[in-house]
Design a protein around this motif. Structure first.
Motif, short mmCIF file in Angstrom:
data_model
loop_
_atom_site.label_atom_id
_atom_site.label_comp_id
_atom_site.label_asym_id
_atom_site.label_seq_id
_atom_site.Cartn_x
_atom_site.Cartn_y
_atom_site.Cartn_z
N SER A 217 -13.57 -9.72 5.95
CA SER A 217 -14.78 -10.03 5.20
C SER A 217 -14.96 -11.56 5.09
N TYR B 260 -17.05 -8.82 9.35
CA TYR B 260 -17.61 -7.47 9.54
C TYR B 260 -18.82 -7.21 8.64
N ARG C 71 -8.48 -5.19 -2.10
CA ARG C 71 -8.94 -6.50 -1.64
C ARG C 71 -7.83 -7.53 -1.60
N LYS C 72 -6.57 -7.10 -1.64
CA LYS C 72 -5.52 -8.12 -1.65
C LYS C 72 -5.51 -8.85 -0.30
N ASN D 241 -12.39 -14.05 3.63
CA ASN D 241 -11.07 -14.15 4.25
C ASN D 241 -11.09 -14.80 5.64
N ARG E 251 0.33 4.26 -2.56
CA ARG E 251 0.19 5.68 -2.18
C ARG E 251 1.23 6.54 -2.90
N GLY F 104 -1.98 -6.77 4.25
CA GLY F 104 -0.54 -6.89 4.46
C GLY F 104 -0.16 -6.68 5.92
N VAL F 105 -0.65 -5.60 6.53
CA VAL F 105 -0.34 -5.34 7.93
C VAL F 105 -1.13 -6.31 8.83
N THR G 273 0.84 -1.20 0.00
CA THR G 273 0.00 0.00 0.00
C THR G 273 0.87 1.26 0.00
N1 LIG Z 1 1.19 4.12 10.06
C1 LIG Z 1 2.08 3.53 9.30
O1 LIG Z 1 3.30 3.68 9.47
C2 LIG Z 1 1.61 2.59 8.20
C3 LIG Z 1 2.50 1.63 7.70
C4 LIG Z 1 2.02 0.75 6.73
C5 LIG Z 1 0.73 0.86 6.25
N2 LIG Z 1 -0.08 1.86 6.71
C6 LIG Z 1 -1.47 2.00 6.21
O2 LIG Z 1 -2.19 0.87 6.71
C7 LIG Z 1 -3.27 0.60 5.83
C8 LIG Z 1 -3.37 -0.90 5.59
O3 LIG Z 1 -2.25 -1.33 4.86
P1 LIG Z 1 -2.22 -2.81 4.29
O4 LIG Z 1 -0.95 -2.91 3.53
O5 LIG Z 1 -2.48 -3.78 5.35
O6 LIG Z 1 -3.47 -2.75 3.28
P2 LIG Z 1 -4.18 -3.95 2.51
O7 LIG Z 1 -3.22 -5.08 2.37
O8 LIG Z 1 -4.82 -3.38 1.30
O9 LIG Z 1 -5.29 -4.45 3.51
C9 LIG Z 1 -6.40 -3.69 3.87
C10 LIG Z 1 -7.46 -4.67 4.36
O10 LIG Z 1 -8.56 -3.92 4.83
C11 LIG Z 1 -9.66 -4.79 4.78
N3 LIG Z 1 -10.90 -4.01 4.87
C12 LIG Z 1 -11.40 -3.15 3.95
N4 LIG Z 1 -12.53 -2.61 4.45
C13 LIG Z 1 -12.73 -3.14 5.69
C14 LIG Z 1 -13.69 -2.97 6.73
N5 LIG Z 1 -14.74 -2.16 6.56
N6 LIG Z 1 -13.56 -3.65 7.89
C15 LIG Z 1 -12.51 -4.50 8.08
N7 LIG Z 1 -11.57 -4.72 7.14
C16 LIG Z 1 -11.67 -4.03 5.96
C17 LIG Z 1 -9.51 -5.60 3.50
O11 LIG Z 1 -9.88 -6.93 3.79
P3 LIG Z 1 -11.27 -7.58 3.31
O12 LIG Z 1 -11.10 -7.81 1.82
O13 LIG Z 1 -11.36 -8.83 4.12
O14 LIG Z 1 -12.33 -6.57 3.61
C18 LIG Z 1 -7.99 -5.56 3.27
O15 LIG Z 1 -7.40 -6.84 3.41
C19 LIG Z 1 -3.04 1.44 4.57
O16 LIG Z 1 -3.92 2.55 4.61
C20 LIG Z 1 -1.60 1.91 4.70
O17 LIG Z 1 -1.39 3.15 4.07
C21 LIG Z 1 0.32 2.71 7.67
#
Ligand SMILES: NC(=O)c1ccc[n+]([C@@H]2O[C@H](COP(=O)([O-])OP(=O)(O)OC[C@H]3O[C@@H](n4cnc5c(N)ncnc54)[C@H](OP(=O)(O)O)[C@@H]3O)[C@@H](O)[C@H]2O)c1
Length: 324
Positions: free
Chosen positions: A187, A205, A314-315, A190, A45, A166-167, A41
């Protein structure tokens, strides 16, 4: 060398395959022949400049005000060290490593240079480069929030919202490693995945709101930006911590200024790229306590398709790119 670059922020097709000069390591740098990178992600971004509401200006300052400052994306990569600068002490030619340059980027190329004191670690012997590359972004973020920011301890009840990403997939496994009882929210499709990586309880959820199930938690970690402090606070135990990994500036400010009761805390912020965290994750991978979830692997010439897939939001876990 072959590389994928971009000159302007936008959709996946801003990414172009080009020929660049192979870099030469400075005295304190290693030259890595990259075997695998990924689409995180963070890459999404940096490519799109689609930032959480309120972070647009910060995004431009980080990635480049008038256009991308670092033209080669790739927040993480894995490969082999093929040359070292004369002052390098920790690594040798032939070392298999994985690295997490984060916002400095650079993984979408056949070669990259990195100072030896940046986030680099030896690849666990039991993982391929395509697996090891996916240790960093989600793993380091989850580790920083759970261990360093929240002080997770054995017996904690931990809820991960967004447990399939990913996180989230890293956070579920790390929370289990630290001895927590883990609830994963995701979801319907998953649920099995999140159960398979160790969640004790899974919540769908789409049919259940965890904040109404009468349970309370020591830690709630949100990767989705769908929770506010005010909403999560009701499900926190005394001294509980709400970890906002993702959220808008407005959500973060509201959390900072919210009246906190019963020792509860809201924590947001950036998870830094640290070699120590990579070594910790590599050790866990070697012992079998942590294994990155790989959703799909694309060859480098399908990078546009790989980004388009990640753009769906949706990854499941990680999307890897085979460079070599
Ligand atoms: N603060 C920091 O330093 C930091 C570091 C890294 C990343 N981030 C941020 O963290 C976020 C997540 O990153 P990621 O890499 O894990 O993203 P990701 O791999 O795209 O995962 C996001 C997950 O959110 C789930 N989701 C979507 N809507 C939802 C809902 N309403 N309720 C519950 N789950 C839901 C999706 O799963 P389903 O398909 O099962 O819904 C998806 O697997 C991003 O916004 C990124 O920018 C922040």
């Amino acid at each position: 060398m072959k590389a994928i670059t971009y000159d302007t922020y936008g959709p996946p097709d801003v990414l172009k395959s080009v020929e660049l000069e192979k870099p030469t390591p400075a005295d304190n740098e290693v030259l890595v022949k990259i075997q695998a990178t990924s689409v995180t992600t963070g890459d999404y971004r940096a490519r799109s400049l689609d930032m959480p509401a309120g972070f647009g200006l910060i995004g431009r300052l980080v990635f480049g005000v008038f256009g991308p400052r670092h033209k080669v994306l790739g927040t993480e990569f894995a490969g082999e060290i093929v040359a070292i600068g004369k002052a390098v002490k920790q690594f040798n030619i032939g070392d298999a490593i994985f690295a997490y340059p984060g916002a400095a980027l650079g993984g979408y190329a056949q070669y990259a240079v990195l100072a030896e004191d940046k986030a680099i670690a030896r690849k666990p012997a039991n993982l391929t480069s395509q697996e090891a590359v996916a240790l960093s972004f989600g793993g380091a973020t989850a580790l920083n929030f759970l261990r360093d920011k929240a002080g997770i301890k054995p017996g904690d009840k931990v809820l991960i919202n967004g447990a399939s990403g990913g996180v989230g997939t890293a956070a579920v496994q790390l929370a289990k490693h630290f001895g927590a009882e883990v609830t994963g929210v995701c979801s319907t499709t998953n649920l099995d995945l999140v159960r398979s990586i160790g969640a004790d309880i899974v919540v769908d959820y789409t049919s259940e709101d965890f904040s109404r199930n009468g349970q309370s938690y020591d830690i709630i970690l949100d990767t989705t930006g769908t929770l506010s402090y005010a909403g999560a606070e009701k499900s926190l135990k005394t001294n509980g911590r709400f970890l906002m990994v993702a959220g808008s500036l407005g959500q973060m400010l509201k959390m900072i200024f919210a009246r906190k009761k019963d020792g509860k805390k809201g924590i947001a912020g950036y998870a830094p790229e640290l070699a120590e965290e990579l070594r910790f994750l590599a050790h866990l991978a070697e012992t079998g306590a942590y294994r990155p979830v790989i959703d799909r692997c694309y060859p480098m010439d399908k990078i546009v398709e790989a980004h388009a897939y990640v753009d769906t939001g949706r990854k499941r876990g990680n999307v890897v790119i085979a460079v070599d």
